[in-house]
Scaffold this motif. Structure first.
Motif, PDB file in Angstrom:
ATOM      1  N   ARG A  21       3.622  14.404   2.310  1.00 19.72           N
ATOM      2  CA  ARG A  21       4.974  14.629   2.811  1.00 19.72           C
ATOM      3  C   ARG A  21       5.486  13.419   3.588  1.00 19.72           C
ATOM      4  O   ARG A  21       6.665  13.056   3.475  1.00 19.72           O
ATOM      5  CB  ARG A  21       5.000  15.882   3.688  1.00 19.72           C
ATOM      6  CG  ARG A  21       4.798  17.184   2.918  1.00 19.72           C
ATOM      7  CD  ARG A  21       4.705  18.366   3.841  1.00 19.72           C
ATOM      8  NE  ARG A  21       3.531  18.264   4.719  1.00 19.72           N
ATOM      9  CZ  ARG A  21       3.185  19.186   5.621  1.00 19.72           C
ATOM     10  NH1 ARG A  21       3.940  20.268   5.773  1.00 19.72           N
ATOM     11  NH2 ARG A  21       2.099  19.031   6.357  1.00 19.72           N
ATOM     12  N   ARG A  22       4.611  12.805   4.381  1.00 22.23           N
ATOM     13  CA  ARG A  22       5.034  11.625   5.130  1.00 22.23           C
ATOM     14  C   ARG A  22       5.348  10.471   4.178  1.00 22.23           C
ATOM     15  O   ARG A  22       6.313   9.720   4.409  1.00 22.23           O
ATOM     16  CB  ARG A  22       3.934  11.211   6.106  1.00 22.23           C
ATOM     17  CG  ARG A  22       4.283   9.979   6.927  1.00 22.23           C
ATOM     18  CD  ARG A  22       3.193   9.663   7.930  1.00 22.23           C
ATOM     19  NE  ARG A  22       3.064  10.748   8.912  1.00 22.23           N
ATOM     20  CZ  ARG A  22       2.160  10.740   9.902  1.00 22.23           C
ATOM     21  NH1 ARG A  22       1.312   9.727  10.021  1.00 22.23           N
ATOM     22  NH2 ARG A  22       2.104  11.750  10.749  1.00 22.23           N
ATOM     23  N   ILE A  23       4.579  10.320   3.141  1.00 19.20           N
ATOM     24  CA  ILE A  23       4.839   9.250   2.176  1.00 19.20           C
ATOM     25  C   ILE A  23       6.169   9.474   1.480  1.00 19.20           C
ATOM     26  O   ILE A  23       6.972   8.539   1.310  1.00 19.20           O
ATOM     27  CB  ILE A  23       3.681   9.167   1.162  1.00 19.20           C
ATOM     28  CG1 ILE A  23       2.391   8.721   1.862  1.00 19.20           C
ATOM     29  CG2 ILE A  23       4.024   8.202   0.024  1.00 19.20           C
ATOM     30  CD1 ILE A  23       1.156   8.801   1.005  1.00 19.20           C
ATOM     31  N   ARG A  24       6.428  10.715   1.069  1.00 16.81           N
ATOM     32  CA  ARG A  24       7.722  11.016   0.449  1.00 16.81           C
ATOM     33  C   ARG A  24       8.864  10.771   1.430  1.00 16.81           C
ATOM     34  O   ARG A  24       9.929  10.260   1.052  1.00 16.81           O
ATOM     35  CB  ARG A  24       7.739  12.463  -0.052  1.00 16.81           C
ATOM     36  CG  ARG A  24       6.901  12.703  -1.296  1.00 16.81           C
ATOM     37  CD  ARG A  24       7.258  14.033  -1.935  1.00 16.81           C
ATOM     38  NE  ARG A  24       6.880  15.152  -1.065  1.00 16.81           N
ATOM     39  CZ  ARG A  24       5.743  15.835  -1.156  1.00 16.81           C
ATOM     40  NH1 ARG A  24       4.855  15.493  -2.088  1.00 16.81           N
ATOM     41  NH2 ARG A  24       5.480  16.835  -0.342  1.00 16.81           N
ATOM     42  N   PHE A  25       8.657  11.133   2.680  1.00 16.09           N
ATOM     43  CA  PHE A  25       9.694  10.944   3.694  1.00 16.09           C
ATOM     44  C   PHE A  25      10.019   9.465   3.872  1.00 16.09           C
ATOM     45  O   PHE A  25      11.199   9.073   3.909  1.00 16.09           O
ATOM     46  CB  PHE A  25       9.229  11.553   5.018  1.00 16.09           C
ATOM     47  CG  PHE A  25      10.094  11.198   6.195  1.00 16.09           C
ATOM     48  CD1 PHE A  25      11.399  11.662   6.293  1.00 16.09           C
ATOM     49  CD2 PHE A  25       9.604  10.388   7.216  1.00 16.09           C
ATOM     50  CE1 PHE A  25      12.193  11.336   7.377  1.00 16.09           C
ATOM     51  CE2 PHE A  25      10.395  10.053   8.297  1.00 16.09           C
ATOM     52  CZ  PHE A  25      11.694  10.533   8.372  1.00 16.09           C
ATOM     53  N   LEU A  26       9.009   8.629   3.984  1.00 13.91           N
ATOM     54  CA  LEU A  26       9.244   7.194   4.131  1.00 13.91           C
ATOM     55  C   LEU A  26       9.955   6.621   2.905  1.00 13.91           C
ATOM     56  O   LEU A  26      10.823   5.741   3.032  1.00 13.91           O
ATOM     57  CB  LEU A  26       7.916   6.474   4.357  1.00 13.91           C
ATOM     58  CG  LEU A  26       7.214   6.763   5.689  1.00 13.91           C
ATOM     59  CD1 LEU A  26       5.848   6.087   5.738  1.00 13.91           C
ATOM     60  CD2 LEU A  26       8.069   6.306   6.869  1.00 13.91           C
ATOM     61  N   ARG A  73      -4.722  15.146  -4.794  1.00 18.82           N
ATOM     62  CA  ARG A  73      -5.802  14.171  -4.573  1.00 18.82           C
ATOM     63  C   ARG A  73      -5.473  13.262  -3.396  1.00 18.82           C
ATOM     64  O   ARG A  73      -6.367  12.857  -2.649  1.00 18.82           O
ATOM     65  CB  ARG A  73      -6.023  13.359  -5.838  1.00 18.82           C
ATOM     66  CG  ARG A  73      -7.289  12.527  -5.810  1.00 18.82           C
ATOM     67  CD  ARG A  73      -7.623  11.988  -7.181  1.00 18.82           C
ATOM     68  NE  ARG A  73      -8.911  11.303  -7.181  1.00 18.82           N
ATOM     69  CZ  ARG A  73      -9.485  10.808  -8.262  1.00 18.82           C
ATOM     70  NH1 ARG A  73      -8.896  10.944  -9.442  1.00 18.82           N
ATOM     71  NH2 ARG A  73     -10.649  10.193  -8.185  1.00 18.82           N
ATOM     72  N   VAL A  74      -4.190  12.927  -3.233  1.00 23.04           N
ATOM     73  CA  VAL A  74      -3.779  12.116  -2.089  1.00 23.04           C
ATOM     74  C   VAL A  74      -4.090  12.847  -0.788  1.00 23.04           C
ATOM     75  O   VAL A  74      -4.610  12.256   0.180  1.00 23.04           O
ATOM     76  CB  VAL A  74      -2.273  11.791  -2.189  1.00 23.04           C
ATOM     77  CG1 VAL A  74      -1.779  11.169  -0.888  1.00 23.04           C
ATOM     78  CG2 VAL A  74      -2.012  10.853  -3.355  1.00 23.04           C
ATOM     79  N   GLU A  75      -3.787  14.141  -0.746  1.00 22.04           N
ATOM     80  CA  GLU A  75      -4.117  14.932   0.439  1.00 22.04           C
ATOM     81  C   GLU A  75      -5.628  15.000   0.650  1.00 22.04           C
ATOM     82  O   GLU A  75      -6.113  14.965   1.789  1.00 22.04           O
ATOM     83  CB  GLU A  75      -3.547  16.349   0.274  1.00 22.04           C
ATOM     84  CG  GLU A  75      -2.026  16.423   0.192  1.00 22.04           C
ATOM     85  CD  GLU A  75      -1.374  16.359   1.552  1.00 22.04           C
ATOM     86  OE1 GLU A  75      -2.104  16.309   2.561  1.00 22.04           O
ATOM     87  OE2 GLU A  75      -0.123  16.353   1.615  1.00 22.04           O
ATOM     88  N   PRO A  83       0.813  -1.228   0.000  1.00 21.81           N
ATOM     89  CA  PRO A  83       0.000   0.000   0.000  1.00 21.81           C
ATOM     90  C   PRO A  83       0.842   1.273   0.000  1.00 21.81           C
ATOM     91  O   PRO A  83       0.477   2.257  -0.656  1.00 21.81           O
ATOM     92  CB  PRO A  83      -0.815  -0.138   1.290  1.00 21.81           C
ATOM     93  CG  PRO A  83      -0.927  -1.620   1.506  1.00 21.81           C
ATOM     94  CD  PRO A  83       0.377  -2.185   1.033  1.00 21.81           C
ATOM     95  N   LEU A  84       1.974   1.247   0.727  1.00 18.57           N
ATOM     96  CA  LEU A  84       2.839   2.424   0.727  1.00 18.57           C
ATOM     97  C   LEU A  84       3.412   2.680  -0.662  1.00 18.57           C
ATOM     98  O   LEU A  84       3.481   3.832  -1.122  1.00 18.57           O
ATOM     99  CB  LEU A  84       3.974   2.238   1.740  1.00 18.57           C
ATOM    100  CG  LEU A  84       5.014   3.366   1.794  1.00 18.57           C
ATOM    101  CD1 LEU A  84       4.356   4.708   2.119  1.00 18.57           C
ATOM    102  CD2 LEU A  84       6.114   3.034   2.801  1.00 18.57           C
ATOM    103  N   GLY A  85       3.822   1.605  -1.345  1.00 17.63           N
ATOM    104  CA  GLY A  85       4.338   1.771  -2.697  1.00 17.63           C
ATOM    105  C   GLY A  85       3.291   2.303  -3.650  1.00 17.63           C
ATOM    106  O   GLY A  85       3.578   3.160  -4.502  1.00 17.63           O
TER     107      GLY A  85
END
Length: 376
Positions: free
Chosen positions: A203-208, A194-196, A180-182
């Protein structure tokens, strides 16, 4: 089923490659290709999966290499586990730098990574106690214990260690693309607004993603430390980061195995092509421009675009490139190697850089190739 078949073919290729290319040079090149494949695949987590153009990816692989070489010298772990120290170091640095870089995307992300990469590269020269100054830090991979008689002295043993890490890291990164993260990372790449809107923090997804990419890049750096047994501050510079960007794109950032093809090209260019001609960077740059304009999908998508009926046109453009390259080699001979005489070897021919006949022949090949290539 196709995924399992592709994985099996990749594993068999890693297993059988040293039996096909069994020379010392062949094993050395294969080992470097495996290391580069891990780093380029980790970079593609940012570029291909997340749409994040990074100019500082060498920070993670480079600091991972330094952490690994220090761990090797400390002899606190079996040598085969030293690359994991590099991975943890890469992830640790990504935890610090990724928080800052992941706040923005697109051009801002690229500029921040460039600035941080240059900052870390500059700091390396100011801390010789850690980074070794101009000489770098050296180690000895055969100094520790040798379980089951594996000393990592012979190159074939180093290759199979790298191949094992390459296979495991490739599998893990592929599995990441299915999580799911990918998938959310792909969504952030395509439409962060749209994700927001649906309740996720882009930002958290990019950080991970940066942390995960930093971990695998650090493993690649740790393997490089074992391969070369020395690490210098050059591994942190923008030139190394640019190489990861360029060859990941050349391989095909839109395909999972594209960076693997790019890693193979990177090693061949840096080791073989650079030994053949001083103008190798010029040729790489021209190929990169051509790929961006005509084949943005990279070399892995090139096979699907080739047509047998266009073979004469391909031959014509190859002739044009050969003529252009002959002229470049003669210019380099006159400007950089004049003391060695005017003669230069090129594709089995001996050209005289001071002879009008050689220049006329090269110009004729260039002109004829362009004329035939442009014909409908």
């Amino acid at each position: 089923m196709r995924i399992k078949a592709g994985g099996a073919v990749f594993a068999l290729a890693l297993l059988a490659a040293p039996w096909v290319f069994s020379s010392s040079l062949g094993l050395n090149l294969l080992t470097q290709m495996g290391i580069a494949a891990i780093v380029c695949l980790s970079y593609n987590i940012l570029l291909g999966q997340g749409g994040m153009l990074s100019f500082g990816h060498a920070v993670y692989s480079g600091l991972g290499a330094f952490a690994a070489i220090h761990a090797l010298n400390a002899a606190v772990l079996p040598v085969s586990l030293v690359p994991i120290v590099g991975g943890l170091a890469g992830a640790g640095v990504a935890l610090l730098l990724g928080w800052l870089t992941a706040q923005k995307s697109a051009t801002t992300f690229a500029m921040v990574t460039l600035g941080l990469g240059e900052l870390v590269a500059a700091l390396a020269w100011l801390l010789p106690q850690v980074f070794g100054g101009e000489a770098g830090v050296s180690g000895n991979r055969v100094a520790g214990v040798a379980p089951w008689g594996i000393t990592l002295g012979p190159q074939i043993q180093v290759y199979y260690l790298v191949a094992a890490y390459t296979l495991v890291c490739t599998a893990l990164m592929f599995v990441f693309t299915l999580t799911p993260l990918g998938r959310m990372l792909n969504a952030v790449r395509d439409n962060p607004e749209r994700v927001e809107f649906v309740g996720f923090d882009a930002r958290r997804i990019r950080f991970l993603a940066v942390v995960i990419a930093g971990f695998f890049a650090g493993i690649g750096g740790g393997l490089a430390a074992l391969q070369f047994e020395t690490v210098t501050a050059d591994v942190l510079g923008s030139q190394r980061s640019g190489a990861y960007l360029l060859f990941t794109f050349l391989g095909g950032s839109g395909h999972f195995f594209g960076p693997v093809a790019g890693a193979v090209l990177m090693v061949l260019a840096n080791v073989l092509l650079s030994g053949i001609t001083k103008a190798w960077l010029l040729y790489v740059g021209l190929v990169f421009i051509a790929m961006v304009v005509w084949v943005p999908g990279g070399v892995v998508s090139l096979a699907g675009q080739l047509r047998w009926r266009d073979a004469p046109r391909y031959a014509a453009w190859a002739l044009a490139f050969a003529g252009f390259a002959a002229m470049v080699e003669m210019v380099y001979q006159l400007q950089l190697r004049a003391a060695l005489g005017p003669q230069v070897g090129f594709m089995g021919l001996v050209l005289d850089a001071t002879s009008g006949l050689s220049w006329a022949g090269a110009a004729a090949a260039l002109g004829a190739g362009v004329f035939l290539g442009l014909r409908k």
